[in-house]
Design a protein around this motif. Sequence first.
Motif, PDB file in Angstrom:
ATOM      1  N   LYS A 117       5.466 -10.309 -13.239  1.00  0.00           N
ATOM      2  CA  LYS A 117       6.066  -8.977 -13.213  1.00  0.00           C
ATOM      3  C   LYS A 117       7.315  -8.958 -12.352  1.00  0.00           C
ATOM      4  O   LYS A 117       8.298  -8.315 -12.681  1.00  0.00           O
ATOM      5  CB  LYS A 117       5.061  -7.954 -12.671  1.00  0.00           C
ATOM      6  CG  LYS A 117       3.954  -7.632 -13.660  1.00  0.00           C
ATOM      7  CD  LYS A 117       3.067  -6.548 -13.140  1.00  0.00           C
ATOM      8  CE  LYS A 117       2.162  -7.098 -12.051  1.00  0.00           C
ATOM      9  NZ  LYS A 117       1.124  -6.138 -11.676  1.00  0.00           N
ATOM     10  N   HIS A 160      -6.712   5.352  -4.697  1.00  0.00           N
ATOM     11  CA  HIS A 160      -6.921   6.758  -5.061  1.00  0.00           C
ATOM     12  C   HIS A 160      -8.377   7.141  -4.891  1.00  0.00           C
ATOM     13  O   HIS A 160      -9.276   6.404  -5.309  1.00  0.00           O
ATOM     14  CB  HIS A 160      -6.509   6.996  -6.519  1.00  0.00           C
ATOM     15  CG  HIS A 160      -6.800   8.382  -6.984  1.00  0.00           C
ATOM     16  ND1 HIS A 160      -6.081   9.473  -6.554  1.00  0.00           N
ATOM     17  CD2 HIS A 160      -7.756   8.871  -7.804  1.00  0.00           C
ATOM     18  CE1 HIS A 160      -6.572  10.567  -7.109  1.00  0.00           C
ATOM     19  NE2 HIS A 160      -7.588  10.236  -7.867  1.00  0.00           N
ATOM     20  N   TYR A 197      -0.927  -2.088  -3.715  1.00  0.00           N
ATOM     21  CA  TYR A 197      -2.043  -1.427  -4.380  1.00  0.00           C
ATOM     22  C   TYR A 197      -2.005   0.076  -4.133  1.00  0.00           C
ATOM     23  O   TYR A 197      -1.735   0.520  -3.009  1.00  0.00           O
ATOM     24  CB  TYR A 197      -3.376  -1.980  -3.860  1.00  0.00           C
ATOM     25  CG  TYR A 197      -3.539  -3.438  -4.172  1.00  0.00           C
ATOM     26  CD1 TYR A 197      -4.016  -3.844  -5.415  1.00  0.00           C
ATOM     27  CD2 TYR A 197      -3.183  -4.407  -3.245  1.00  0.00           C
ATOM     28  CE1 TYR A 197      -4.146  -5.186  -5.722  1.00  0.00           C
ATOM     29  CE2 TYR A 197      -3.302  -5.751  -3.544  1.00  0.00           C
ATOM     30  CZ  TYR A 197      -3.778  -6.139  -4.779  1.00  0.00           C
ATOM     31  OH  TYR A 197      -3.897  -7.465  -5.081  1.00  0.00           O
ATOM     32  N   LEU A 198      -2.267   0.838  -5.180  1.00  0.00           N
ATOM     33  CA  LEU A 198      -2.503   2.271  -5.047  1.00  0.00           C
ATOM     34  C   LEU A 198      -3.986   2.471  -4.777  1.00  0.00           C
ATOM     35  O   LEU A 198      -4.824   1.889  -5.471  1.00  0.00           O
ATOM     36  CB  LEU A 198      -2.138   2.999  -6.332  1.00  0.00           C
ATOM     37  CG  LEU A 198      -0.659   3.142  -6.679  1.00  0.00           C
ATOM     38  CD1 LEU A 198      -0.524   3.870  -8.013  1.00  0.00           C
ATOM     39  CD2 LEU A 198       0.083   3.883  -5.597  1.00  0.00           C
ATOM     40  N   GLU A 243       1.382  -8.313  -3.176  1.00  0.00           N
ATOM     41  CA  GLU A 243       1.000  -7.268  -4.111  1.00  0.00           C
ATOM     42  C   GLU A 243       0.936  -5.931  -3.390  1.00  0.00           C
ATOM     43  O   GLU A 243       0.700  -5.883  -2.192  1.00  0.00           O
ATOM     44  CB  GLU A 243      -0.372  -7.558  -4.730  1.00  0.00           C
ATOM     45  CG  GLU A 243      -0.376  -8.729  -5.669  1.00  0.00           C
ATOM     46  CD  GLU A 243      -0.460 -10.049  -4.928  1.00  0.00           C
ATOM     47  OE1 GLU A 243      -1.136 -10.096  -3.898  1.00  0.00           O
ATOM     48  OE2 GLU A 243       0.172 -11.015  -5.372  1.00  0.00           O
ATOM     49  N   THR A 285      -5.444   0.334  -7.962  1.00  0.00           N
ATOM     50  CA  THR A 285      -4.539  -0.070  -9.018  1.00  0.00           C
ATOM     51  C   THR A 285      -3.446  -0.957  -8.441  1.00  0.00           C
ATOM     52  O   THR A 285      -2.794  -0.584  -7.467  1.00  0.00           O
ATOM     53  CB  THR A 285      -3.875   1.172  -9.668  1.00  0.00           C
ATOM     54  OG1 THR A 285      -4.893   2.084 -10.060  1.00  0.00           O
ATOM     55  CG2 THR A 285      -3.046   0.773 -10.876  1.00  0.00           C
ATOM     56  N   GLU A 286      -3.280  -2.123  -9.032  1.00  0.00           N
ATOM     57  CA  GLU A 286      -2.192  -2.999  -8.608  1.00  0.00           C
ATOM     58  C   GLU A 286      -0.895  -2.526  -9.245  1.00  0.00           C
ATOM     59  O   GLU A 286      -0.850  -2.265 -10.450  1.00  0.00           O
ATOM     60  CB  GLU A 286      -2.478  -4.441  -9.011  1.00  0.00           C
ATOM     61  CG  GLU A 286      -1.432  -5.412  -8.500  1.00  0.00           C
ATOM     62  CD  GLU A 286      -1.768  -6.859  -8.854  1.00  0.00           C
ATOM     63  OE1 GLU A 286      -2.924  -7.129  -9.213  1.00  0.00           O
ATOM     64  OE2 GLU A 286      -0.863  -7.701  -8.758  1.00  0.00           O
ATOM     65  N   ILE A 287       0.158  -2.406  -8.453  1.00  0.00           N
ATOM     66  CA  ILE A 287       1.437  -1.936  -8.988  1.00  0.00           C
ATOM     67  C   ILE A 287       2.518  -2.971  -8.747  1.00  0.00           C
ATOM     68  O   ILE A 287       2.305  -3.922  -8.009  1.00  0.00           O
ATOM     69  CB  ILE A 287       1.869  -0.584  -8.400  1.00  0.00           C
ATOM     70  CG1 ILE A 287       1.951  -0.649  -6.871  1.00  0.00           C
ATOM     71  CG2 ILE A 287       0.892   0.505  -8.826  1.00  0.00           C
ATOM     72  CD1 ILE A 287       2.482   0.623  -6.252  1.00  0.00           C
TER      73      ILE A 287
END
Length: 69
Positions: free
Chosen positions: A3, A14, A11-12, A9, A67-69
Amino acid sequence: MPKTNRDFEIYLVHIDPDKCDGCELCLIYCPVNVFDLSHKATPVRPQNCLGCRTCEAVCKSKAVTITEI
Ligand code: SF4
Ligand code: SF4
């Protein structure tokens, strides 16, 4: 296809407040102290997240999403 060229990395973290019952398991098991709890768990230090997903695994309410962003 990579990417990006980042060597780390992000991460979100939530928490769904409608699902969280305040059991504190995510606070207890997160190795890098991402969460605080007043009434519901809150990811106050999301920048610490290592993406280990332990919080998702221990949350019986399925309130945590990583979530990985
Ligand atoms: S483990 Fe789940 S239900 Fe328990 S405090 Fe954390 S987010 Fe809320
Ligand atoms: S994925 Fe791991 S490091 Fe990130 S908030 Fe959950 S327990 Fe903490």
